[in-house]
Design an enzyme around this catalytic site. Structure first.
Site, PDB file in Angstrom:
ATOM      1  CG  HIS A  68      -2.187   0.884   0.924  1.00  0.00           C
ATOM      2  ND1 HIS A  68      -2.051   2.314   1.158  1.00  0.00           N
ATOM      3  CD2 HIS A  68      -3.405   0.657   0.486  1.00  0.00           C
ATOM      4  CE1 HIS A  68      -3.127   2.694   0.927  1.00  0.00           C
ATOM      5  NE2 HIS A  68      -4.006   1.962   0.377  1.00  0.00           N
ATOM      6  CG  ASP A 124      -8.340  -4.209  -2.869  1.00  0.00           C
ATOM      7  OD1 ASP A 124      -9.637  -4.081  -2.886  1.00  0.00           O
ATOM      8  OD2 ASP A 124      -7.507  -3.346  -2.878  1.00  0.00           O
TER       9      ASP A 124
HETATM   10  N1  COA Z   1       4.296  -7.892  -4.632  1.00  0.00           N
HETATM   11  C1  COA Z   1       5.562  -7.854  -4.645  1.00  0.00           C
HETATM   12  N2  COA Z   1       6.298  -6.863  -4.542  1.00  0.00           N
HETATM   13  C2  COA Z   1       5.826  -5.635  -4.391  1.00  0.00           C
HETATM   14  C3  COA Z   1       4.330  -5.707  -4.263  1.00  0.00           C
HETATM   15  C4  COA Z   1       3.721  -6.735  -4.440  1.00  0.00           C
HETATM   16  N3  COA Z   1       2.060  -6.660  -4.345  1.00  0.00           N
HETATM   17  N4  COA Z   1       3.962  -4.118  -3.943  1.00  0.00           N
HETATM   18  C5  COA Z   1       5.219  -3.448  -3.824  1.00  0.00           C
HETATM   19  N5  COA Z   1       6.101  -4.442  -4.179  1.00  0.00           N
HETATM   20  C6  COA Z   1       7.528  -4.082  -4.280  1.00  0.00           C
HETATM   21  C7  COA Z   1       7.896  -3.189  -5.411  1.00  0.00           C
HETATM   22  O1  COA Z   1       8.350  -4.008  -6.416  1.00  0.00           O
HETATM   23  C8  COA Z   1       9.041  -2.244  -4.752  1.00  0.00           C
HETATM   24  O2  COA Z   1      10.361  -3.206  -4.754  1.00  0.00           O
HETATM   25  P1  COA Z   1      11.758  -2.207  -4.820  1.00  0.00           P
HETATM   26  O3  COA Z   1      11.768  -1.245  -3.997  1.00  0.00           O
HETATM   27  O4  COA Z   1      12.542  -3.410  -4.990  1.00  0.00           O
HETATM   28  O5  COA Z   1      11.608  -1.712  -6.206  1.00  0.00           O
HETATM   29  C9  COA Z   1       8.684  -2.128  -3.470  1.00  0.00           C
HETATM   30  O6  COA Z   1       7.795  -3.150  -3.136  1.00  0.00           O
HETATM   31  C10 COA Z   1       7.748  -0.580  -3.215  1.00  0.00           C
HETATM   32  O7  COA Z   1       6.882  -0.807  -4.099  1.00  0.00           O
HETATM   33  P2  COA Z   1       6.220   0.356  -5.080  1.00  0.00           P
HETATM   34  O8  COA Z   1       5.374  -0.206  -6.518  1.00  0.00           O
HETATM   35  O9  COA Z   1       7.234   1.458  -5.216  1.00  0.00           O
HETATM   36  O10 COA Z   1       4.648   0.888  -4.269  1.00  0.00           O
HETATM   37  P3  COA Z   1       3.667   1.798  -4.558  1.00  0.00           P
HETATM   38  O11 COA Z   1       3.373   2.642  -3.487  1.00  0.00           O
HETATM   39  O12 COA Z   1       4.194   2.496  -5.928  1.00  0.00           O
HETATM   40  O13 COA Z   1       2.500   0.823  -5.101  1.00  0.00           O
HETATM   41  C11 COA Z   1       0.704  -0.628  -4.824  1.00  0.00           C
HETATM   42  C12 COA Z   1       1.596   0.571  -4.089  1.00  0.00           C
HETATM   43  C13 COA Z   1      -0.535  -0.869  -3.769  1.00  0.00           C
HETATM   44  C14 COA Z   1       0.346  -0.129  -6.115  1.00  0.00           C
HETATM   45  C15 COA Z   1       1.466  -1.909  -4.882  1.00  0.00           C
HETATM   46  O14 COA Z   1       2.065  -2.475  -3.608  1.00  0.00           O
HETATM   47  C16 COA Z   1       0.954  -3.034  -5.596  1.00  0.00           C
HETATM   48  O15 COA Z   1       0.839  -3.024  -6.892  1.00  0.00           O
HETATM   49  N6  COA Z   1       0.179  -3.990  -5.004  1.00  0.00           N
HETATM   50  C17 COA Z   1      -0.455  -4.962  -5.503  1.00  0.00           C
HETATM   51  C18 COA Z   1      -1.883  -4.483  -5.906  1.00  0.00           C
HETATM   52  C19 COA Z   1      -2.717  -4.000  -4.832  1.00  0.00           C
HETATM   53  O16 COA Z   1      -3.206  -5.028  -3.980  1.00  0.00           O
HETATM   54  N7  COA Z   1      -3.717  -3.004  -5.020  1.00  0.00           N
HETATM   55  C20 COA Z   1      -4.597  -2.782  -4.062  1.00  0.00           C
HETATM   56  C21 COA Z   1      -4.088  -1.618  -3.216  1.00  0.00           C
HETATM   57  S1  COA Z   1      -5.132  -1.026  -2.053  1.00  0.00           S
END
Ligand code: COA
Length: 428
Positions: free
Chosen positions: A307, A364
């Site tokens: 998140h 979720d």
């Molecule tokens: N599975 C594996 N790795 C994940 C991850 C996941 N669900 N979510 C984040 N990461 C990793 C990223 O690859 C990144 O790794 P790095 O630092 O080595 O590059 C790190 O964690 C930070 O993630 P980031 O994508 O920069 O976070 P964000 O704040 O931009 O994105 C979300 C947040 C929610 C979009 C992201 O965590 C995600 O895509 N989650 C899955 C989808 C989901 O459940 N969405 C509902 C949100 S309520």
């Protein structure tokens, strides 16, 4: 605003006002940064950018706090109905009994949709994604209510538009589902509660009225309450960006639905179930999927994890995790996907990759299993999120206008080709 922040660039110092919120959240007001310094800030994804001041929802991601208008989510989730919550989010206070009655009556009155609007459903193929239908239909409602298109209308006119959207969103959602399964439409029943009425419109058949078991009605209510607002998330920001051009409320929330659809946002609840189903079907160990999610060369992610704001735990997922057990027990159901979900959560809790990145189950993660337990079809999960989020979208749109927010128009840093001359086609 007494504090100042000083920025030094190229040997010159510039002062900027510091604005501190009611929960001591700090921001530097940089709206004059470009005109004063020639610089802009660079923050793709807006992780460190505040786009507005808001008095609707407060989140402290480090402490796992979520409050609607000051009320903790735990309290609202255990005590309030969705209709009360929607009123609170829209008007800032919990409704008094007479206000609640009036608001509920207003919602009931606006639940039916115009017959001509209903005819539009037959134009959609059966395979049409319900999120596409929902967005299209929310925009379409505006055609039937030109009197509500004045964005500056306040008082009764705004109340009517808000009630109309809160009410019609569930009618449209249910009709989209009925259309997809090729069943006759059920009209709203004004004698039922908001949640019971939705379940009736979804599941009643001509010769078999669906009567929602209290546990199912309560569970749906909880789901909607937990989704009612979440400050400046992707879809709410979209509603604000669209509304900032002074677009009407119908088109602004229709855009919110589109933003919500994506799997990184509201679409995650569907993606979680697909992921758990895949894991179950494949027979592969969980470690295979965990390693895949950790592999930087692989785009695979564990859906329902991570998140932008919560870096400790998502308070909504804690509530849902507990409730999903209770609901399954009360309905005497077993769900093998819940077992896989629990094992996945357990495995990630001790895995350094997830610990170091603060990746915990979000709302979720358990909401798909929750919706499955109460019989909501998979293609409707994100639509359910949209119904729940409607009060937040409406309220943020209204606040934007109240604050006379400037049109959203971020800057960019251009990295393309520098000026060059056109070469005639035959010379290339
Ligand atoms: N599975 C594996 N790795 C994940 C991850 C996941 N669900 N979510 C984040 N990461 C990793 C990223 O690859 C990144 O790794 P790095 O630092 O080595 O590059 C790190 O964690 C930070 O993630 P980031 O994508 O920069 O976070 P964000 O704040 O931009 O994105 C979300 C947040 C929610 C979009 C992201 O965590 C995600 O895509 N989650 C899955 C989808 C989901 O459940 N969405 C509902 C949100 S309520």
């Amino acid at each position: 605003m007494t504090e100042k922040a000083t920025l030094t660039i190229e040997g010159r110092s510039y002062d900027f006002d510091v604005f501190i919120g009611s929960e001591n959240e700090k921001s530097i007001d940089i709206k004059d940064l470009r005109s004063k310094t020639g610089y802009i800030t660079m923050d793709p994804g807006y992780g460190s950018t505040g786009s507005c001041r808001s008095s609707i929802t407060y989140i402290d991601g480090a402490k796992g706090i979520l409050r609607y208008r000051g009320y903790p989510i735990e309290e609202i989730a255990s005590k309030a109905t969705f209709v009360e919550t929607a009123y609170l989010i829209l008007y800032g206070e919990l409704p008094k009994p007479d206000e609640f009655k009036e608001f509920s009556t207003c919602l009931r009155e606006h639940a039916p949709i115009h017959t001509n609007l209903e005819h539009h459903f037959s134009g959609f193929p059966k395979s049409a994604p319900p999120m596409a239908i929902l967005s299209a239909m929310l925009n379409l409602i505006s055609c039937f209510h030109p009197e509500l298109l004045d964005i500056h209308s306040e008082g009764p006119e705004f109340d009517k538009t808000a009630a109309l959207l809160l009410s019609k969103v569930q009618t449209i959602a249910a009709l989209a589902y009925r259309n997809a399964v090729g069943k006759p439409f059920n009209h709203p029943n004004p004698h039922l509660s908001y949640c019971a009425n939705f379940l009736h419109m979804m599941f009643s058949d001509p010769y078999q009225e669906y009567v929602a078991p209290p546990v199912v009605e309560k569970a749906l209510n909880l789901f909607l309450v937990l989704h009612a607002d979440h400050e400046q998330n992707c879809s709410t920001s979209t509603v604000r960006v669209v509304g900032s051009s002074r677009a009407n409320l119908f088109s602004s929330v229709a855009a919110g639905v589109c933003a919500l659809w994506g799997p990184l946002h509201g679409g995650a609840n569907t993606a979680v179930i697909n992921m758990l189903e895949d894991i179950k079907k494949s027979g592969r160990p969980l470690s295979y999927y965990i390693d895949k999610a950790k592999d930087k060369k692989d785009p695979y992610k564990l859906m329902g994890f991570g998140h932008r704001i919560y870096k400790n735990f998502d308070p909504r997922s804690i509530i849902l995790k507990k409730q999903v057990h209770d609901v399954l027990q009360e309905l005497n159901l077993k769900d093998s996907l819940l077992q896989i979900a629990l094992e996945l959560e357990e495995a990630t809790l001790s895995d350094d990759y997830f610990i170091s990145r603060n990746l915990y189950p979000n709302v979720d993660f358990y909401s798909g299993i929750f919706l499955r337990a109460i019989g909501i079809p998979l293609n409707m999960y994100t639509v359910m999120f949209a119904i729940g989020r409607m009060p937040g979208w409406i309220s943020n749109w209204q606040e934007l206008l109240e604050h006379k927010q400037r049109i959203s128009r971020p800057r960019q840093i251009y990295t393309g080709s520098i000026e060059r001359q056109y070469i005639p086609l035959e010379e290339r």
